[in-house]
Design an enzyme around this catalytic site. Structure first.
Site, PDB file in Angstrom:
ATOM      1  CD  GLU A 101       5.755 -17.808 -15.700  1.00 13.77           C
ATOM      2  OE1 GLU A 101       5.551 -18.899 -15.150  1.00 13.77           O
ATOM      3  OE2 GLU A 101       6.867 -17.260 -15.757  1.00 13.77           O
ATOM      4  CE  LYS A 138      -3.595  -2.691   0.392  1.00 15.94           C
ATOM      5  NZ  LYS A 138      -4.452  -3.000  -0.777  1.00 15.94           N
ATOM      6  N   GLY A 149       2.709   1.975  -2.961  1.00 12.77           N
ATOM      7  CA  GLY A 149       2.984   2.255  -4.368  1.00 12.77           C
ATOM      8  C   GLY A 149       4.228   1.578  -4.909  1.00 12.77           C
ATOM      9  CG  LEU A 150       7.170   0.036  -2.191  1.00  9.33           C
ATOM     10  CD1 LEU A 150       7.910  -0.873  -1.231  1.00  9.33           C
ATOM     11  CD2 LEU A 150       8.053   1.191  -2.613  1.00  9.33           C
ATOM     12  CB  ALA A 151       3.288  -3.333  -6.740  1.00  8.09           C
TER      13      ALA A 151
END
Length: 404
Positions: A263, A236, A238-240
């Site tokens: 994938e 939560k 914003g790292l992704a």
């Protein structure tokens, strides 16, 4: 002979009794505010995700925040071994978890584990720094995250990564360890850079992504994003999104990259991917409002592929998303035209199946069983509306993020 049914109070939910912590200093050992629990445990404790044989059980899985050295320990009030007079035996929790860990990567003695913290301030990220991300906290302070790329066989990195990927068994469904002996794997690791109590900078591991670089004729490659894991204390933030954007930019700068794929993406990751791709595509000429309203075009595919390394299928999804972004849903004609175009794409497979059946029938082939498996026109229209509703809901969710 005692039966397990007689000791139901000794049957525990692993998701509740397994405690994870990322330890930055020794005071964190007793800080219960740092505890987070696994999302799943079936790959460790079986489909029922239960542990048998204890009351008041606490399973401690501790990681040093940077190098990720692991401690395994259990604390409990009573054990079924003693209560049953030796007729029933409690599960060996530490041994069960250890089976899923790389050899020699964990401690069962807490004092030995804590000694590794004395060296944690010397831990440095592996590889080459390719990006950073600053995040403002609610208290006004700023957190700094750095992303590093690694694609080499350094033994110390592979040992570190072996510890890092142990999280996926608890937090990513159907995940498995990758084969680090395969040289075509590329690793991207995100760390938080922070100041310790002495005012010195240290690194805490926050998450990672693996990418497999497939060969593409004649001298090109097709990177495929495989796994992504942001550790729970860093979710939560914003790292992704930033990880994906950084990986995109890394490969977009390479002329021999044909396109970037994913994938078997989960629904959450597909939404994340759509958001990142839409944000990039919004800046391209062929995706301007004036061009979007004309419909899907080969120019969109060409520009998105050459500039952003997106594959044609993903370009089509981004087009639909951005067209909805620009569509006035209060204009009946405009909104209807949009729905029809998306449904046409969703219905393409069904019409191809009908076309194939007709071709087979012209060749005097028996298609009765195959036709019976297909929905009739009324059923298909109902299915199509349901499929469209799911797509639009996802697109609207992404559009809300674009507008935020």
């Amino acid at each position: 002979m005692a039966q397990i049914q007689e000791y139901q109070e000794y049957l525990l939910d692993a998701l509740e009794v397994v405690d994870f912590k990322l330890i930055r200093d020794k005071a964190d050992i007793n800080n219960d505010a740092l505890i987070f629990h696994p999302v799943m445990a079936h790959q460790i404790f079986g489909e029922t995700e239960t542990i048998f044989g204890y009351q008041d059980l606490h399973v401690r899985v501790l990681y040093t925040a940077g190098p990720l050295h692991i401690y395994l320990g259990v604390e409990y009030g009573s054990r079924v071994n003693e209560v049953s007079g030796g007729e029933m035996n409690a599960d060996d929790v530490v041994a069960t978890i250890a089976q899923s860990l790389p050899d020699g990567c964990y401690f069962i003695n807490l004092e030995e584990f804590l000694k590794t913290l004395d060296k944690a301030d010397k831990f440095q990220p592996f590889g080459e720094k390719i990006g950073e991300y600053r995040r403002s906290s609610d208290d006004g302070s700023e957190r700094l995250f750095e992303i590093y790329q690694c694609d080499y066989k350094v033994q110390s990195f592979l040992k570190f990564f072996a510890r890092l990927q142990t999280f996926i068994l608890w937090f990513v469904d159907a995940a498995s360890y990758i084969d680090t002996d395969d040289a075509q794997w590329c690793y991207f690791v995100c760390y938080e850079k922070y100041k310790n109590s002495d005012g010195q900078y240290q690194y805490a591991t926050a998450g990672y992504t693996t990418v497999y670089e497939y060969y593409a004729y004649p001298q090109n490659k097709r990177p495929r994003i495989s796994q992504m894991m942001v550790l729970p204390p860093f979710q939560k933030l914003g790292l992704a999104t930033h990880l994906v954007e950084t990986i995109y930019k890394y490969y977009q700068s390479q002329k021999n990259v044909v396109d970037i794929t994913v994938e078997d993406p989960s629904e959450d990751f597909q939404r994340l991917r759509n958001f990142v791709d839409a944000r990039f595509c919004k800046e391209l000429k062929s995706f301007s409002r004036a061009e979007i309203v004309k419909g899907f075009s080969k120019e969109m595919v060409r520009e998105a592929r050459e500039t952003l390394k997106l594959n044609p299928r993903q370009v089509r999804k981004v087009y639909e998303l951005l067209r909805l972004y620009y569509t006035n849903v209060n204009d009946d004609k405009e909104y209807r035209n949009y729905r029809l175009e998306v449904k046409k794409r969703l219905n393409a497979v069904y019409y191809k199946q009908l076309k194939d059946l007709k071709k087979m029938e012209r060749n005097k082939m028996d298609t009765e069983m195959m036709r019976a498996q297909l929905p009739n026109m009324k059923q298909r229209l109902e299915q199509l509306q349901e499929e469209y509703a799911v797509v639009e809901k996802d697109y609207k969710s992404t559009i809300a993020k674009l507008n935020a």
